[in-house]
Write a protein that holds these residues in place. Sequence first.
Motif, PDB file in Angstrom:
ATOM      1  N   ALA A 223       0.831  -1.194   0.000  1.00  0.00           N
ATOM      2  CA  ALA A 223       0.000   0.000   0.000  1.00  0.00           C
ATOM      3  C   ALA A 223       0.871   1.251   0.000  1.00  0.00           C
ATOM      4  O   ALA A 223       0.526   2.267  -0.609  1.00  0.00           O
ATOM      5  CB  ALA A 223      -0.925  -0.010   1.214  1.00  0.00           C
TER       6      ALA A 223
ATOM      7  N   ARG B  95      -0.492  -5.572  -0.921  1.00  0.00           N
ATOM      8  CA  ARG B  95      -1.646  -5.326  -1.786  1.00  0.00           C
ATOM      9  C   ARG B  95      -1.509  -6.136  -3.070  1.00  0.00           C
ATOM     10  O   ARG B  95      -0.407  -6.309  -3.591  1.00  0.00           O
ATOM     11  CB  ARG B  95      -1.756  -3.844  -2.145  1.00  0.00           C
ATOM     12  CG  ARG B  95      -2.193  -2.943  -0.987  1.00  0.00           C
ATOM     13  CD  ARG B  95      -3.655  -3.180  -0.620  1.00  0.00           C
ATOM     14  NE  ARG B  95      -4.049  -2.383   0.530  1.00  0.00           N
ATOM     15  CZ  ARG B  95      -4.519  -1.135   0.450  1.00  0.00           C
ATOM     16  NH1 ARG B  95      -4.649  -0.539  -0.736  1.00  0.00           N
ATOM     17  NH2 ARG B  95      -4.870  -0.500   1.539  1.00  0.00           N
TER      18      ARG B  95
ATOM     19  N   PHE C  49      -2.103  -6.141  -6.883  1.00  0.00           N
ATOM     20  CA  PHE C  49      -2.289  -5.244  -8.024  1.00  0.00           C
ATOM     21  C   PHE C  49      -2.822  -6.088  -9.185  1.00  0.00           C
ATOM     22  O   PHE C  49      -2.082  -6.859  -9.795  1.00  0.00           O
ATOM     23  CB  PHE C  49      -0.965  -4.579  -8.393  1.00  0.00           C
ATOM     24  CG  PHE C  49      -0.544  -3.468  -7.467  1.00  0.00           C
ATOM     25  CD1 PHE C  49      -0.256  -2.217  -7.970  1.00  0.00           C
ATOM     26  CD2 PHE C  49      -0.454  -3.667  -6.095  1.00  0.00           C
ATOM     27  CE1 PHE C  49       0.144  -1.179  -7.127  1.00  0.00           C
ATOM     28  CE2 PHE C  49      -0.059  -2.651  -5.231  1.00  0.00           C
ATOM     29  CZ  PHE C  49       0.234  -1.401  -5.751  1.00  0.00           C
TER      30      PHE C  49
ATOM     31  N   GLN D 129      -4.526   2.286  -6.343  1.00  0.00           N
ATOM     32  CA  GLN D 129      -5.456   1.703  -5.384  1.00  0.00           C
ATOM     33  C   GLN D 129      -6.528   2.735  -5.074  1.00  0.00           C
ATOM     34  O   GLN D 129      -6.307   3.947  -5.212  1.00  0.00           O
ATOM     35  CB  GLN D 129      -4.736   1.274  -4.107  1.00  0.00           C
ATOM     36  CG  GLN D 129      -3.623   0.249  -4.350  1.00  0.00           C
ATOM     37  CD  GLN D 129      -4.120  -1.175  -4.429  1.00  0.00           C
ATOM     38  OE1 GLN D 129      -4.428  -1.811  -3.425  1.00  0.00           O
ATOM     39  NE2 GLN D 129      -4.189  -1.704  -5.643  1.00  0.00           N
TER      40      GLN D 129
ATOM     41  N   ASP E 136      -6.511  -2.386  -8.703  1.00  0.00           N
ATOM     42  CA  ASP E 136      -7.005  -2.625  -7.346  1.00  0.00           C
ATOM     43  C   ASP E 136      -7.890  -3.867  -7.346  1.00  0.00           C
ATOM     44  O   ASP E 136      -9.032  -3.828  -7.799  1.00  0.00           O
ATOM     45  CB  ASP E 136      -7.779  -1.417  -6.824  1.00  0.00           C
ATOM     46  CG  ASP E 136      -8.010  -1.483  -5.319  1.00  0.00           C
ATOM     47  OD1 ASP E 136      -8.226  -2.602  -4.800  1.00  0.00           O
ATOM     48  OD2 ASP E 136      -7.959  -0.426  -4.659  1.00  0.00           O
TER      49      ASP E 136
END
Length: 310
Positions: A62, A75, A77, A249, A298
């Motif tokens: 993030a 995160r 992607f 994001q 995201d």
Amino acid sequence: MKKLLLLAVPTVLIVAGVAFALSFSAERLPTGSAALFAQPAPMTTSGVTLAALPAGEMASSAGMAYRGGSLGEKRVFQMGGILVRHPQGILLFDTGFGADVDEHVKTTPWLMRATSSYRKAATVADQLRSSGFNLDTLTGVVITHAHWDHVSGLPDLGRVSVLLTKEELAFIESKDPATALIRSFDNLSYAPYNFKDGPYLGFETSFDMFGDGAIVLVPAPGHTPGSIIAFINTSDGHRYALIGDLVWQKEGIELPAERPWIARKLVDDDEAQVRAAIVHMHQIQQQMPDVLIVPAHDARVWAQLPRYTP
């Protein structure tokens, strides 16, 4: 004098290190006064649908995606394409990873490879073929911009028309290093378009692809000179905004916040234009919460999209 210089070097390095660390700290973009945008006329065409085709993913943090994000928070992607069916044509927006992604990744900056990892999946072309979809029926592929992860799957789709802005085609033809991958493909047929229509949700110009408000493209330069945002209005009443890499994001729009300094320097052509477009989309979200704003990478937002079914 030499001693003073030797003492100054570590001081400069410390100051630079602090500045670099602060570039990851939380800082919201100023949004100014709330904007009110004229609402477009309702879209009444039947048979307009949208479906997501995930085609690989990358893992990063993030903290690399937006200012204030945690570097320790992993995160996903998402990579992939979004298929939009319209009675007048079938369009694919971006492609995600292609069959030769292992080679394509090698064309990316070393820092990106050092701060992320990737996982392959069935390509968009393979997913479509395996469902019985005839790739020859694709009207074209609309690219939000020409970076490698949005065009990696183009060669797998055959000699398909690539719809892009004149500015993005000029960006490709300028031989900018960021366009090295797409320039290596020899089976592409470019179809540049103009923003020949009037204002749309505060954007000065637009391109209503079928003249009915179902698919409206607007210029959003900054990430690349010819980046776009695609507003998709489907027949079931849902509204989407495909924003490409304006942010990576959703927090980038929600807060709003830009990428940290190192990420901006790595990928953005004009940081000021990116900031202005982020704020613009934040204001649209505030005024029109029913519009699902879809960053290209995201996975949490992609999970809310209809999935492709034959």
